[in-house]
Enzyme design. Structure first.
Site: not given
Ligand code: BEZ
Length: 232
Positions: A44, A139
């Site tokens: 992330c 929309d």
């Molecule tokens: C990550 O963002 O690194 C991650 C999150 C959940 C499971 C595996 C990786």
């Protein structure tokens, strides 16, 4: 959510503001809502860093970006500092990301939108969110969706390509072939009569539409060169 569904008018808090309404947030723009499993996770962090770099590209396309995860506003704010470090301090004072992150601590929004990954469970045994991308039009209807498991990071160049292709299809009756990128040849939508193709996509010049000969003899692969159709 299915294509064409209207996104519910959720009320939400983010890292920056409280009690926002989703429909007001969208305003007259497009919205890309993308979920991520949790704050302070490696994949992330790389994704949000990439999105910080590409944010001006989304803005040029009138796409508001809104991230969502199941952590709190406070955690989001702390995490933004790590993301700022990964993008080598390119954020302005206060480490504000160029988009907000919804704090979906009770998972209600992610659950209603089908953004939960049943195979990814945290230390308390609770399912995390998946890596979903939902593109809504002005929309407020769902135009396109990507859904990956939590373990698979997204390709934001492909997401931009998706925005370009979907926005193009909303402006002209064209479709995009495999591996299309902005400015390349497009295809006339199959439902369009040849008269309309010439009139609406070729500026009246039938030579601008190349019908590819096929063994079936059917004349369905009608290629329109470049972005000429947008100027006709
Ligand atoms: C990550 O963002 O690194 C991650 C999150 C959940 C499971 C595996 C990786």
């Amino acid at each position: 959510m299915k294509l064409g569904d209207t996104v519910p008018n959720f009320t939400f808090d983010t890292d920056l503001r409280k009690d926002q309404s989703l429909h007001s947030y969208i305003g007259d723009n497009w919205l890309m809502l993308f979920s991520h499993p949790a704050d302070f996770t490696p994949v992330c962090t790389t994704e949000l860093a990439e999105l910080v770099k590409l944010a001006p590209e989304f803005s040029m396309r009138h796409v508001e970006i809104l991230a969502i995860s199941i952590d709190s506003s406070e955690t989001h704010r702390a995490w933004a500092k790590d993301i700022n470090a990964v993008v080598k301090g390119c954020l302005s004072v206060g480490h504000h990301l160029p988009f907000e992150i919804i704090a979906d601590t009770d998972r209600s929004i992610c659950t209603e939108l089908g953004m939960i990954d049943p195979d990814e469970v945290n230390s308390q045994g609770i399912c995390l969110s998946a890596r979903a991308v939902m593109l809504f039009g002005p929309d407020r209807k769902l135009k396109s969706k990507i859904l990956y498991p939590a373990t698979f990071g997204r390709n934001f160049v492909e997401i931009l390509r998706m925005v370009d292709g979907v926005q193009l299809g909303s402006k002209a009756p064209v479709a995009t072939p495999a591996n299309w990128t902005s400015g390349k040849n497009v295809i006339a939508q199959p439902s369009l009569s040849q008269e309309r193709v010439v009139e609406e996509l070729c500026g009246g010049d039938p030579d601008k539409c190349k019908i590819v000969p096929l063994p079936s003899g059917k004349r369905y692969l009608r290629v329109i060169e470049g972005d000429a159709y947008l100027k006709s």
